[in-house]
Design an enzyme around this catalytic site. Structure first.
Site, PDB file in Angstrom:
ATOM      1  N   GLN A 325       8.725   2.744  -7.494  1.00  0.00           N
ATOM      2  CA  GLN A 325       8.923   1.390  -8.020  1.00  0.00           C
ATOM      3  C   GLN A 325      10.376   1.158  -8.392  1.00  0.00           C
ATOM      4  O   GLN A 325      10.935   1.870  -9.227  1.00  0.00           O
ATOM      5  CB  GLN A 325       8.036   1.155  -9.246  1.00  0.00           C
ATOM      6  CG  GLN A 325       6.550   1.184  -8.968  1.00  0.00           C
ATOM      7  CD  GLN A 325       5.913   2.518  -9.257  1.00  0.00           C
ATOM      8  OE1 GLN A 325       6.572   3.560  -9.185  1.00  0.00           O
ATOM      9  NE2 GLN A 325       4.629   2.503  -9.579  1.00  0.00           N
ATOM     10  N   GLN A 347       9.663  -0.098  -2.559  1.00  0.00           N
ATOM     11  CA  GLN A 347       8.434  -0.417  -3.283  1.00  0.00           C
ATOM     12  C   GLN A 347       8.739  -1.391  -4.421  1.00  0.00           C
ATOM     13  O   GLN A 347       9.696  -1.213  -5.170  1.00  0.00           O
ATOM     14  CB  GLN A 347       7.801   0.858  -3.839  1.00  0.00           C
ATOM     15  CG  GLN A 347       6.483   0.619  -4.568  1.00  0.00           C
ATOM     16  CD  GLN A 347       5.784   1.902  -4.981  1.00  0.00           C
ATOM     17  OE1 GLN A 347       6.149   2.979  -4.537  1.00  0.00           O
ATOM     18  NE2 GLN A 347       4.780   1.785  -5.824  1.00  0.00           N
ATOM     19  N   ASP A 348       7.903  -2.442  -4.545  1.00  0.00           N
ATOM     20  CA  ASP A 348       8.037  -3.420  -5.640  1.00  0.00           C
ATOM     21  C   ASP A 348       9.382  -4.143  -5.614  1.00  0.00           C
ATOM     22  O   ASP A 348      10.050  -4.275  -6.646  1.00  0.00           O
ATOM     23  CB  ASP A 348       7.853  -2.737  -6.999  1.00  0.00           C
ATOM     24  CG  ASP A 348       6.429  -2.257  -7.231  1.00  0.00           C
ATOM     25  OD1 ASP A 348       5.609  -2.390  -6.306  1.00  0.00           O
ATOM     26  OD2 ASP A 348       6.144  -1.736  -8.311  1.00  0.00           O
ATOM     27  N   ASP A 369       3.641  -3.058  -1.695  1.00  0.00           N
ATOM     28  CA  ASP A 369       3.478  -4.099  -2.725  1.00  0.00           C
ATOM     29  C   ASP A 369       4.800  -4.814  -2.984  1.00  0.00           C
ATOM     30  O   ASP A 369       5.137  -5.106  -4.144  1.00  0.00           O
ATOM     31  CB  ASP A 369       2.976  -3.494  -4.035  1.00  0.00           C
ATOM     32  CG  ASP A 369       1.717  -2.665  -3.860  1.00  0.00           C
ATOM     33  OD1 ASP A 369       0.981  -2.895  -2.884  1.00  0.00           O
ATOM     34  OD2 ASP A 369       1.464  -1.778  -4.692  1.00  0.00           O
ATOM     35  N   ARG A 437      -3.012  -6.267  -1.005  1.00  0.00           N
ATOM     36  CA  ARG A 437      -4.125  -5.571  -1.648  1.00  0.00           C
ATOM     37  C   ARG A 437      -4.238  -6.077  -3.087  1.00  0.00           C
ATOM     38  O   ARG A 437      -3.244  -6.544  -3.676  1.00  0.00           O
ATOM     39  CB  ARG A 437      -3.935  -4.051  -1.600  1.00  0.00           C
ATOM     40  CG  ARG A 437      -2.661  -3.528  -2.259  1.00  0.00           C
ATOM     41  CD  ARG A 437      -2.596  -2.012  -2.173  1.00  0.00           C
ATOM     42  NE  ARG A 437      -1.424  -1.487  -2.883  1.00  0.00           N
ATOM     43  CZ  ARG A 437      -1.354  -0.238  -3.346  1.00  0.00           C
ATOM     44  NH1 ARG A 437      -2.372   0.585  -3.188  1.00  0.00           N
ATOM     45  NH2 ARG A 437      -0.269   0.184  -3.973  1.00  0.00           N
TER      46      ARG A 437
END
Length: 531
Positions: A325, A347-348, A369, A437
């Site tokens: 993250q 990520q993120d 994500d 998701r």
């Protein structure tokens, strides 16, 4: 909005009866102890009993609980002191700041409810923002979902966890009551009318966004690494900007790479960043969860102040693939808008935390994500690029985190492109990619009239954990094109929607979904209210 997960009015009434009786009982008890002070207030609750007044009473009680929780968090942080790791200190700081934001939003909601012509959507989003703040507070004390992360976080005492969950429950009840007085679910006026700019964009902001940077001469402040501006750092310029401004304050950031983490707190309102273009004006940093920061604080740029606008800027978190993250930009700024910007991470990447947001002609890069959060956000004419992830990872473009069916939030992607980034293209057959998701139970994401390339798995969407949220989520697709848009083998979850009519799809366009007709004109960013 025609929400398939929405409870019936009768169900809401029965659900709220204990709360309503409690508020009436509490006001009566208080009146009996102090009749001279509370007679008028008791009369309002027990005689008039209007729902807005009941909501106000509930929110006043919630504010007391938030203040108590904040005091308890602060006391615990002080007692633990040097025993806390850096990540744990970040988590405490996040909670204290988010609880302050909650109080601010609830006071604003109360002020609006006391108005004879309050806007249902405004109050609804304020309560949703406050609920999201509680979720984010608790998130800071959780460990990573990734198996290769062995970090251990301080476990909050049960009474502190319960206090945050109790606040969320109160806010949920207030949202339920608000639904009872909503004359309609969303504002559909002019939703199918194409206009050059939304109404939240002022004429002056419109001119600023249309004009080449060399023609803009009325900056309030300028930032330049070479010393030719008012400041050499963006943070210094933000500090010098006025607090709680009602008028646009423009900061021109000259081309160059600015290595700094920038935070615009709630008091820094109506600020606009103008750069020299994607790849020319670059704000970059490398905080990550692996290196001991909370996900919230990993943001290269974090924005809370209302009305933030950015144009022609790259926001980068270069922590890298292995650091998990690592946020490039986090926005909880209501009526924030981004035009011709780039968000670069893994990520993120882009944390659309809360409030109403709009992105136009932006490029977003990431792996897992990489567009996530609980804002009411529309991406229009944007390009979303999946990068090459770690070998064991699956790609997920979105992870929306709506936690209640009444929250007016979600991710809407319209007239955009869902593609593989250059580093993924040669090896994309080795990875599986999904549109999104469900981070939380009522996760909501829609893809409308966009191009979906062949990197997307035929199922389209990915489970979070087993069958979590598959009945309560809302994932929809409408009139998309490209090899990845074929819905023949899409998931068969109860919450997945093959949107087949324009009326349902229109609910997620700029007009009704983020009330774009009421604020986007003031930003100067081009947009289309409908399709």
């Amino acid at each position: 909005m025609n929400n398939p997960n929405r409870e019936s009015p009768i169900h809401i009434i029965f659900k709220l009866l204990p709360l309503i009786f409690f508020i009436i009982f509490l006001s009566t008890v208080v009146s009996s102890h102090s009749p001279s002070y509370t007679t008028h207030k008791t009369h309002r609750l027990t005689e008039t009993k209007t729902i807005p007044e009941l909501i106000i009473a509930d929110l006043n009680l919630t504010i007391l609980k938030v203040n108590l929780a904040s005091s308890n968090f602060s006391d615990l942080q002080t007692r633990l002191g040097p025993n806390l790791t850096h990540c744990e200190r970040c988590a405490f700081e996040d909670c204290l700041g988010l609880l302050d934001d909650t109080i601010s939003d609830l006071k604003t909601a109360i002020s609006k409810l006391r108005s004879s012509s309050f806007e249902f959507n405004d109050v609804s989003l304020l309560l949703s923002n406050a609920m999201t703040d509680q979720d984010t507070c608790l998130d800071g004390f959780s460990t990573s979902d990734n198996e290769n992360n062995n970090d251990m976080m301080y476990e909050l005492p049960e009474n502190l966890k319960e206090s945050i969950l109790d606040i969320s429950n109160d806010l949920s009840n207030s949202l339920d009551m608000l639904q009872m007085i909503s004359g309609k679910n969303s504002t559909l006026e002019s939703s199918e009318v194409d206009v050059e700019y939304p109404s939240w964009v002022s004429k002056n902001d419109k001119r600023l966004l249309e004009a080449p940077v060399q023609e803009i001469t009325n900056f309030n402040l300028s930032v330049a690494i070479d010393g030719t501006g008012n400041f050499t750092t963006i943070n210094a310029a933000v500090s010098a900007a006025p607090n709680k401004s009602d008028t646009r304050f423009i900061i021109y950031i000259k081309g160059g790479e600015y290595f700094e983490n920038v935070e615009l707190p709630k008091k820094k309102t109506m600020i606009m960043f103008i750069g020299d273009g994607i790849g020319k004006t670059v704000i970059k940093a490398n905080r990550s969860r692996i290196d001991g920061w909370s996900t919230f604080q990993t943001a290269t740029v974090g924005v809370k102040g209302k009305g933030f606008i950015a144009k022609d800027i790259s926001f980068v978190n270069f922590a890298g693939l292995a650091k998990e993250q690592a946020v490039a930009l986090r926005s909880g700024s209501d009526h924030s808008a981004f035009y011709r910007c780039e968000f670069d991470g893994y990520q993120d990447t882009l944390y659309v935390h809360s409030a109403k947001q709009f992105y136009r002609e932006c490029d977003i890069y990431g792996t897992i994500d990489f567009i996530f959060g609980n804002a009411a956000v529309v991406f229009q004419n944007c390009s979303l690029y999946a990068r090459k992830p770690n070998p064991e990872h699956k790609i997920a473009f979105t992870a929306q985190s709506r936690n209640q069916s009444d929250q007016p939030t979600g991710i809407s992607i319209i007239h955009s492109r869902i593609l593989a980034a250059p580093d993924l293209i040669p090896v994309k057959e080795n990875f599986t990619a999904y549109l999104g998701r469900p981070w939380r139970k009522y996760s909501r994401t829609v893809i409308i009239k966009s191009f979906i390339d062949d990197l997307i798995h035929p199922a389209g969407w990915l489970e979070w954990k087993k069958d979590f949220a598959l009945e309560t989520l809302y994932y929809g697709e409408y009139m998309n094109e490209g090899p990845g848009a074929n819905m023949t083998n899409r998931v068969t979850w109860p919450g997945f929607r093959r949107i087949e009519n324009e009326t349902e799809a229109t609910q997620f366009t700029v007009g009704p979904f983020i009330d774009g007709s009421t604020w986007l004109n003031s930003t100067g960013i081009p947009f289309t209210l409908g399709f």
